[in-house]
Design a protein around this motif. Structure first.
Motif, PDB file in Angstrom:
ATOM      1  N   GLY A  81       0.792  -1.217   0.000  1.00  0.00           N
ATOM      2  CA  GLY A  81       0.000   0.000   0.000  1.00  0.00           C
ATOM      3  C   GLY A  81       0.826   1.270   0.000  1.00  0.00           C
ATOM      4  O   GLY A  81       0.275   2.373  -0.029  1.00  0.00           O
ATOM      5  N   TYR A  82       2.152   1.149   0.019  1.00  0.00           N
ATOM      6  CA  TYR A  82       3.020   2.323  -0.052  1.00  0.00           C
ATOM      7  C   TYR A  82       3.273   2.669  -1.512  1.00  0.00           C
ATOM      8  O   TYR A  82       3.603   1.800  -2.320  1.00  0.00           O
ATOM      9  CB  TYR A  82       4.362   2.055   0.641  1.00  0.00           C
ATOM     10  N   GLU A  83       3.159   3.954  -1.849  1.00  0.00           N
ATOM     11  CA  GLU A  83       3.351   4.363  -3.234  1.00  0.00           C
ATOM     12  C   GLU A  83       4.824   4.445  -3.619  1.00  0.00           C
ATOM     13  O   GLU A  83       5.161   4.314  -4.790  1.00  0.00           O
ATOM     14  CB  GLU A  83       2.691   5.725  -3.477  1.00  0.00           C
ATOM     15  N   ARG A  84       5.695   4.675  -2.640  1.00  0.00           N
ATOM     16  CA  ARG A  84       7.117   4.805  -2.933  1.00  0.00           C
ATOM     17  C   ARG A  84       7.922   3.970  -1.944  1.00  0.00           C
ATOM     18  O   ARG A  84       7.515   3.772  -0.792  1.00  0.00           O
ATOM     19  CB  ARG A  84       7.567   6.264  -2.868  1.00  0.00           C
ATOM     20  N   ILE A  85       9.063   3.468  -2.403  1.00  0.00           N
ATOM     21  CA  ILE A  85       9.916   2.632  -1.581  1.00  0.00           C
ATOM     22  C   ILE A  85      11.347   3.154  -1.664  1.00  0.00           C
ATOM     23  O   ILE A  85      11.667   4.040  -2.455  1.00  0.00           O
ATOM     24  CB  ILE A  85       9.869   1.152  -2.024  1.00  0.00           C
ATOM     25  N   HIS A  86      12.221   2.583  -0.841  1.00  0.00           N
ATOM     26  CA  HIS A  86      13.656   2.823  -0.941  1.00  0.00           C
ATOM     27  C   HIS A  86      14.306   1.607  -1.611  1.00  0.00           C
ATOM     28  O   HIS A  86      13.847   0.471  -1.413  1.00  0.00           O
ATOM     29  CB  HIS A  86      14.286   3.028   0.434  1.00  0.00           C
ATOM     30  N   VAL A  87      15.367   1.829  -2.353  1.00  0.00           N
ATOM     31  CA  VAL A  87      16.097   0.736  -2.990  1.00  0.00           C
ATOM     32  C   VAL A  87      17.577   0.866  -2.640  1.00  0.00           C
ATOM     33  O   VAL A  87      18.138   1.974  -2.685  1.00  0.00           O
ATOM     34  CB  VAL A  87      15.927   0.750  -4.525  1.00  0.00           C
ATOM     35  N   VAL A  88      18.193  -0.256  -2.279  1.00  0.00           N
ATOM     36  CA  VAL A  88      19.641  -0.320  -2.054  1.00  0.00           C
ATOM     37  C   VAL A  88      20.205  -1.330  -3.040  1.00  0.00           C
ATOM     38  O   VAL A  88      19.794  -2.495  -3.048  1.00  0.00           O
ATOM     39  CB  VAL A  88      19.975  -0.742  -0.607  1.00  0.00           C
ATOM     40  N   GLY A  89      21.135  -0.890  -3.887  1.00  0.00           N
ATOM     41  CA  GLY A  89      21.705  -1.774  -4.899  1.00  0.00           C
ATOM     42  C   GLY A  89      23.203  -1.878  -4.757  1.00  0.00           C
ATOM     43  O   GLY A  89      23.907  -0.867  -4.618  1.00  0.00           O
ATOM     44  N   HIS A  90      23.707  -3.108  -4.785  1.00  0.00           N
ATOM     45  CA  HIS A  90      25.158  -3.340  -4.728  1.00  0.00           C
ATOM     46  C   HIS A  90      25.689  -3.600  -6.130  1.00  0.00           C
ATOM     47  O   HIS A  90      25.112  -4.385  -6.882  1.00  0.00           O
ATOM     48  CB  HIS A  90      25.468  -4.540  -3.828  1.00  0.00           C
ATOM     49  N   SER A  91      26.752  -2.906  -6.510  1.00  0.00           N
ATOM     50  CA  SER A  91      27.451  -3.147  -7.775  1.00  0.00           C
ATOM     51  C   SER A  91      26.494  -2.997  -8.963  1.00  0.00           C
ATOM     52  O   SER A  91      25.849  -1.963  -9.131  1.00  0.00           O
ATOM     53  CB  SER A  91      28.104  -4.529  -7.735  1.00  0.00           C
ATOM     54  N   LEU A  92      26.347  -4.050  -9.775  1.00  0.00           N
ATOM     55  CA  LEU A  92      25.453  -3.994 -10.927  1.00  0.00           C
ATOM     56  C   LEU A  92      24.017  -3.692 -10.504  1.00  0.00           C
ATOM     57  O   LEU A  92      23.276  -3.017 -11.234  1.00  0.00           O
ATOM     58  CB  LEU A  92      25.513  -5.322 -11.690  1.00  0.00           C
ATOM     59  N   GLY A  93      23.609  -4.172  -9.336  1.00  0.00           N
ATOM     60  CA  GLY A  93      22.249  -3.927  -8.870  1.00  0.00           C
ATOM     61  C   GLY A  93      21.935  -2.444  -8.755  1.00  0.00           C
ATOM     62  O   GLY A  93      20.814  -2.012  -9.044  1.00  0.00           O
ATOM     63  N   GLY A  94      22.910  -1.645  -8.341  1.00  0.00           N
ATOM     64  CA  GLY A  94      22.696  -0.218  -8.252  1.00  0.00           C
ATOM     65  C   GLY A  94      22.519   0.430  -9.611  1.00  0.00           C
ATOM     66  O   GLY A  94      21.715   1.358  -9.772  1.00  0.00           O
ATOM     67  N   LEU A  95      23.256  -0.059 -10.604  1.00  0.00           N
ATOM     68  CA  LEU A  95      23.141   0.505 -11.949  1.00  0.00           C
ATOM     69  C   LEU A  95      21.810   0.111 -12.588  1.00  0.00           C
ATOM     70  O   LEU A  95      21.183   0.906 -13.290  1.00  0.00           O
ATOM     71  CB  LEU A  95      24.311   0.028 -12.815  1.00  0.00           C
ATOM     72  N   ILE A  96      21.369  -1.119 -12.356  1.00  0.00           N
ATOM     73  CA  ILE A  96      20.059  -1.559 -12.848  1.00  0.00           C
ATOM     74  C   ILE A  96      18.952  -0.692 -12.248  1.00  0.00           C
ATOM     75  O   ILE A  96      18.039  -0.240 -12.938  1.00  0.00           O
ATOM     76  CB  ILE A  96      19.835  -3.043 -12.509  1.00  0.00           C
ATOM     77  N   ALA A  97      19.042  -0.447 -10.942  1.00  0.00           N
ATOM     78  CA  ALA A  97      18.038   0.378 -10.272  1.00  0.00           C
ATOM     79  C   ALA A  97      18.073   1.811 -10.785  1.00  0.00           C
ATOM     80  O   ALA A  97      17.027   2.448 -10.954  1.00  0.00           O
ATOM     81  CB  ALA A  97      18.268   0.349  -8.763  1.00  0.00           C
ATOM     82  N   ARG A  98      19.265   2.324 -11.065  1.00  0.00           N
ATOM     83  CA  ARG A  98      19.350   3.688 -11.595  1.00  0.00           C
ATOM     84  C   ARG A  98      18.707   3.772 -12.978  1.00  0.00           C
ATOM     85  O   ARG A  98      18.031   4.752 -13.294  1.00  0.00           O
ATOM     86  CB  ARG A  98      20.816   4.127 -11.657  1.00  0.00           C
ATOM     87  N   TYR A  99      18.929   2.749 -13.813  1.00  0.00           N
ATOM     88  CA  TYR A  99      18.299   2.752 -15.141  1.00  0.00           C
ATOM     89  C   TYR A  99      16.782   2.741 -14.999  1.00  0.00           C
ATOM     90  O   TYR A  99      16.071   3.454 -15.720  1.00  0.00           O
ATOM     91  CB  TYR A  99      18.769   1.554 -15.959  1.00  0.00           C
ATOM     92  N   TYR A 100      16.292   1.955 -14.067  1.00  0.00           N
ATOM     93  CA  TYR A 100      14.847   1.906 -13.819  1.00  0.00           C
ATOM     94  C   TYR A 100      14.321   3.274 -13.401  1.00  0.00           C
ATOM     95  O   TYR A 100      13.286   3.738 -13.887  1.00  0.00           O
ATOM     96  CB  TYR A 100      14.561   0.857 -12.745  1.00  0.00           C
ATOM     97  N   VAL A 101      15.047   3.942 -12.521  1.00  0.00           N
ATOM     98  CA  VAL A 101      14.611   5.250 -12.027  1.00  0.00           C
ATOM     99  C   VAL A 101      14.612   6.299 -13.135  1.00  0.00           C
ATOM    100  O   VAL A 101      13.643   7.040 -13.311  1.00  0.00           O
ATOM    101  CB  VAL A 101      15.517   5.692 -10.860  1.00  0.00           C
TER     102      VAL A 101
END
Length: 346
Positions: free
Chosen positions: A163-183
């Protein structure tokens, strides 16, 4: 044309092959030189020992990360009341119910799984965060764009369930770059309040020249994916915190793990004497991530003066230094996490 002539590479083809060989040789030389300088210093020896010990532990935990569910949360915090909680958790729930309930998604790196976040997840739960999720994506991932679309599906599932509209994401290494592309490229800033990256190659890494697959080409400095991320991102709502290390063996040069973009609100945290795989377990990083996420208001501002504030979204907000940074160039703040006292030194 004879078959022999057809089999002979053209001059331009030979030149391209030679340039590629030279680039790989330079990347290898840079990595060897970096490794030598690192290991010959006292801090390098200490970092290498910690990195080796954590790598051995992580290899032992790796099967547990594969076998556990794709998403995990702590059901204990869904009980009513706070009497059963320890003081730290109770303090966060009483002080900021929204911060305590905001889901946090942990995204691992290449050839890894959620077990890399064992200590960070425990730290977040102990701090009072009640919804800490982690996902596994295929270790054979070869495309950042495809992985980002799958991440978008996982985020939508979490927001739908909580039910939360926004979340926090923590990405390590490639995971951070994938999350940045998504954002930046898939409208993920509508869902991601704060993105924390740990040793992510925001400007690419020369080590990727040793990886011949398509993913390797995407992680090289100046790749088409990184060029996309460098494009304007006006109005991006997500706040960024990028942790980078001066002893990161996989990000060459190490400063490429910093996030610098004129349209993004980013703060870069230098963590000294920490290897690439040790970033998610370093106590300074764990403390910093827990503190930052516990003290963020809905608009992204921090709630306590003792917590390093994230940069203002646009010129005209925050103090004079932030206004100058917003008008003069990329909006970025940098700090150093030191060993003693976990203080921020600017």
């Amino acid at each position: 044309m004879s078959s022999a002539a057809a089999a002979t590479p053209s001059p331009s083809g030979r030149d391209a092959a030679c340039r590629s060989t030279v680039r790989r040789a330079r990347a290898t030389s840079a990595m060897v030189s970096l490794g030598a300088r690192t290991l010959l210093s006292p801090s390098g020896v200490r970092g290498a020992v910690i990195e080796g010990a954590w790598l051995a532990t992580h290899l032992a935990l790796y099967p547990l990360g594969v076998l556990s569910p794709s998403e995990r949360s702590d059901p204990e915090h869904r009980q009513y009341g706070v009497g059963h909680l320890p003081p730290v958790q109770r303090g966060l729930l009483i002080g900021d119910v929204e911060a305590a309930g905001t889901p946090i998604l942990l995204v691992h790196g290449l050839v890894d799984n959620r077990s890399i976040f064992t200590l960070l997840r425990r730290g977040l739960l102990r701090r009072g965060f009640g919804r800490v999720h982690s996902i596994n994506y295929s270790p054979l991932t070869t495309d950042i764009r495809t992985a980002a679309r799958r991440l978008a599906e996982a985020v939508e599932q979490i927001t739908g369930e909580t039910g939360y509209e926004r979340i926090h994401v923590v990405g390590h290494s490639l995971g951070g770059l994938i999350a940045r592309y998504y954002v930046q490229r898939l409208d993920g800033d509508q869902r991601v309040h704060t993105l924390v990256t740990l040793g992510s190659p925001h400007a690419g890494t020369k080590a990727a020249y040793l990886l011949p697959a398509r993913l390797g080409r995407q992680l090289r400095p100046g790749s088409d994916v990184l060029a996309e991320l460098d494009e304007p991102s006006p109005g991006c709502r997500t706040r960024f915190v990028a942790y980078w290390s001066d002893l990161d063996q996989l990000i060459v040069p190490q400063r490429n793990a910093r996030l610098v973009h004129p349209d993004l609100s980013a703060r870069n945290e230098l963590v000294r004497r920490v290897g690439h795989m040790s970033l998610p377990i370093d106590l300074r990083v764990v403390h910093g991530v827990c503190t930052e996420l516990a003290q963020l208001d809905v608009d992204g501002s921090t709630l306590q003066a003792g917590v390093s504030p994230l940069p203002a979204r646009r010129a005209g907000t925050g103090d004079g230094a932030q206004r100058r940074a917003a008008s003069d160039g990329p909006r970025e703040r940098s700090s150093v996490l030191v060993d003693h006292g976990l203080d921020h030194a600017r």
